[in-house]
Motif scaffolding. Structure first.
Motif, PDB file in Angstrom:
ATOM      1  N   ALA A 266       0.806  -1.226   0.000  1.00 44.36           N
ATOM      2  CA  ALA A 266       0.000   0.000   0.000  1.00 44.36           C
ATOM      3  C   ALA A 266       0.842   1.280   0.000  1.00 44.36           C
ATOM      4  CB  ALA A 266      -0.933  -0.004   1.216  1.00 44.36           C
ATOM      5  N   GLU A 267       2.148   1.133   0.023  1.00 50.63           N
ATOM      6  CA  GLU A 267       3.050   2.287   0.068  1.00 50.63           C
ATOM      7  C   GLU A 267       2.765   3.238  -1.102  1.00 50.63           C
ATOM      8  OE1 GLU A 267       7.747   2.559  -0.695  1.00 50.63           O
ATOM      9  OE2 GLU A 267       7.252   1.236   0.982  1.00 50.63           O
ATOM     10  N   GLY A 268       2.530   4.514  -0.795  1.00 51.54           N
ATOM     11  CA  GLY A 268       2.299   5.507  -1.847  1.00 51.54           C
ATOM     12  C   GLY A 268       0.848   5.718  -2.226  1.00 51.54           C
ATOM     13  N   LEU A 269      -0.064   4.866  -1.723  1.00 49.00           N
ATOM     14  CA  LEU A 269      -1.484   5.032  -2.014  1.00 49.00           C
ATOM     15  C   LEU A 269      -2.090   6.080  -1.091  1.00 49.00           C
ATOM     16  CD1 LEU A 269      -2.624   1.299  -2.406  1.00 49.00           C
ATOM     17  CD2 LEU A 269      -1.991   2.918  -4.221  1.00 49.00           C
ATOM     18  N   SER A 270      -3.030   6.859  -1.607  1.00 44.96           N
ATOM     19  CA  SER A 270      -3.646   7.912  -0.794  1.00 44.96           C
ATOM     20  C   SER A 270      -5.125   8.070  -1.140  1.00 44.96           C
ATOM     21  CB  SER A 270      -2.930   9.246  -1.023  1.00 44.96           C
ATOM     22  OG  SER A 270      -3.658  10.314  -0.438  1.00 44.96           O
ATOM     23  N   ALA A 271      -5.915   8.311  -0.105  1.00 43.22           N
ATOM     24  CA  ALA A 271      -7.345   8.567  -0.296  1.00 43.22           C
ATOM     25  C   ALA A 271      -7.576   9.802  -1.151  1.00 43.22           C
ATOM     26  CB  ALA A 271      -8.019   8.732   1.067  1.00 43.22           C
ATOM     27  N   LYS A 272      -6.613  10.702  -1.177  1.00 46.09           N
ATOM     28  CA  LYS A 272      -6.756  11.971  -1.898  1.00 46.09           C
ATOM     29  C   LYS A 272      -6.451  11.836  -3.386  1.00 46.09           C
ATOM     30  CE  LYS A 272      -7.209  13.875   2.262  1.00 46.09           C
ATOM     31  NZ  LYS A 272      -7.073  12.689   3.121  1.00 46.09           N
ATOM     32  N   GLN A 273      -5.881  10.703  -3.804  1.00 48.30           N
ATOM     33  CA  GLN A 273      -5.535  10.521  -5.212  1.00 48.30           C
ATOM     34  C   GLN A 273      -6.790  10.325  -6.068  1.00 48.30           C
ATOM     35  OE1 GLN A 273      -3.067   7.118  -4.515  1.00 48.30           O
ATOM     36  NE2 GLN A 273      -1.136   8.241  -4.675  1.00 48.30           N
ATOM     37  N   SER A 274      -6.736  10.790  -7.307  1.00 49.92           N
ATOM     38  CA  SER A 274      -7.790  10.451  -8.261  1.00 49.92           C
ATOM     39  C   SER A 274      -7.698   8.954  -8.544  1.00 49.92           C
ATOM     40  CB  SER A 274      -7.604  11.238  -9.558  1.00 49.92           C
ATOM     41  OG  SER A 274      -6.440  10.776 -10.239  1.00 49.92           O
ATOM     42  N   ASP A 275      -8.751   8.402  -9.140  1.00 48.89           N
ATOM     43  CA  ASP A 275      -8.715   6.973  -9.456  1.00 48.89           C
ATOM     44  C   ASP A 275      -7.575   6.635 -10.405  1.00 48.89           C
ATOM     45  OD1 ASP A 275     -10.810   6.410  -7.795  1.00 48.89           O
ATOM     46  OD2 ASP A 275     -12.339   6.332  -9.377  1.00 48.89           O
ATOM     47  N   ASP A 276      -7.328   7.512 -11.368  1.00 48.45           N
ATOM     48  CA  ASP A 276      -6.232   7.262 -12.308  1.00 48.45           C
ATOM     49  C   ASP A 276      -4.886   7.241 -11.586  1.00 48.45           C
ATOM     50  OD1 ASP A 276      -7.869   6.987 -14.461  1.00 48.45           O
ATOM     51  OD2 ASP A 276      -7.537   9.002 -15.264  1.00 48.45           O
ATOM     52  N   GLU A 277      -4.668   8.212 -10.696  1.00 51.18           N
ATOM     53  CA  GLU A 277      -3.412   8.268  -9.934  1.00 51.18           C
ATOM     54  C   GLU A 277      -3.274   7.047  -9.037  1.00 51.18           C
ATOM     55  OE1 GLU A 277      -2.501  12.942  -9.038  1.00 51.18           O
ATOM     56  OE2 GLU A 277      -4.281  12.089  -8.110  1.00 51.18           O
ATOM     57  N   PHE A 278      -4.347   6.732  -8.335  1.00 56.10           N
ATOM     58  CA  PHE A 278      -4.364   5.596  -7.415  1.00 56.10           C
ATOM     59  C   PHE A 278      -4.039   4.304  -8.157  1.00 56.10           C
ATOM     60  CE2 PHE A 278      -6.525   2.056  -5.325  1.00 56.10           C
ATOM     61  CZ  PHE A 278      -6.246   2.248  -3.986  1.00 56.10           C
ATOM     62  N   ASN A 279      -4.711   4.078  -9.279  1.00 56.41           N
ATOM     63  CA  ASN A 279      -4.513   2.840 -10.034  1.00 56.41           C
ATOM     64  C   ASN A 279      -3.108   2.747 -10.607  1.00 56.41           C
ATOM     65  OD1 ASN A 279      -7.132   1.931  -9.527  1.00 56.41           O
ATOM     66  ND2 ASN A 279      -7.953   2.972 -11.335  1.00 56.41           N
TER      67      ASN A 279
END
Length: 295
Positions: A266-279
């Motif tokens: 999960a390193e680098g994942l954030s609730a604030k990211q857009s879906d594209d960024e998150f994916n």
């Protein structure tokens, strides 16, 4: 026991995603994900937030059976749904990923250089629920803090006693006697641990199947003979506090050992990211862990 899932766990290419943070570790996991403690006011709201995070990971187009063999769930996650299906059914029916359940209730106080598991009250009832919810296997963690022979013997004995109970219920247990990566006598602790594991393996009924989740060893390929043992379905490695980059680098030196990373995944994942960024971040994480797992 689902034979298709058993074959996948035994021979499949990929790694295990550990999505099993429990009550004690959930606030930290949420904080790393960018969810502050003032964004929920009780346990129910906290677990709803973490289920949102796990759902976002599991439903991501990058979270597929091409790279991921199985996912370890917390009990609360097992009882919740993703897109109208119980989580385990969503994982297997939609994603082709094997569902596994964390069953331990945390660690006891340090004694003889180790932390045994606290008693798992109501384990038989939980195992029946797990079977009813189409769970394949279980995971339970204890921790070794020094190369103390008496303590390590006790840890291995406890892991195998509970493992046999779990196997008798029709599930495949993952035994996780973690060796703390920061201790000065880690290598010595691993020598004792492996010796005690083999002693217990020799006592098993011939049809008993189990897995191991172990710290990445100090000596490369140290667990190679364990992987070849008839009772052993798979040996997976925890990230244990290493960064993802460090964990991948060390894992790649151990042929046949595959990842079962939690925080490093999960390193680098954030609730604030857009879906594209998150994916995109998740896809890069999964790809790097996969590459380190298939050597």
């Amino acid at each position: 026991m689902n034979n298709e899932q058993l074959n996948r766990m035994h021979t499949g290419k990929g790694f295990v995603a550990a999505l099993d943070q429990s009550g004690g570790s959930t606030p930290k996991a949420l904080l790393q994900y960018g969810v502050e403690e003032n964004e929920y006011s009780n346990d129910e709201e906290m677990f709803a937030k973490v289920h949102e995070m796990r759902t976002r990971i599991i439903t991501s187009p990058s979270f597929t059976s091409k790279h991921i063999l199985a996912a370890i769930l917390f009990e609360n996650t097992m009882d919740r749904e993703i897109e109208g299906k119980l989580t385990a059914d969503y994982l297997w029916d939609v994603k082709g990923i094997v569902p596994i359940l964390k069953v331990d209730k945390g660690l006891a106080d340090l004694e003889h250089g180790v932390q045994l598991m606290k008693p798992i009250t109501g384990l038989d009832v939980l195992l029946k629920r797990a079977v009813d919810r189409n769970i394949f296997g279980t995971k339970m963690r204890s921790v070794i803090k020094e190369a103390n022979e008496e303590g390590i013997k006790a840890i291995v004995r406890q892991q195998f006693e509970l493992g046999k109970q779990i196997a008798d219920a029709g599930l495949v247990p993952i035994l996780e006697p973690e060796v703390d990566i920061h201790i000065t006598d880690k290598k010595e602790a691993e020598v004792i641990l492996k010796r005690e594991i083999f002693k217990q393996l020799e006592l098993l009924d011939k049809d008993t199947k189990l897995m191991f989740k172990l710290s990445i060893p100090s000596e490369d390929d140290f667990y190679a003979e364990l992987m070849d043992y008839p009772h052993v379905v798979r040996v997976v490695a925890l990230s244990g506090g290493y960064s993802r980059e460090e964990a991948n680098e060390l894992l790649a030196k151990n042929h046949g050992l595959i990842a079962s990373f939690s925080r490093a995944l999960a390193e680098g994942l954030s609730a604030k990211q857009s879906d594209d960024e998150f994916n995109k971040v998740l896809a890069n994480s999964i790809e790097s862990i996969y590459k380190a797992s298939i050597v």
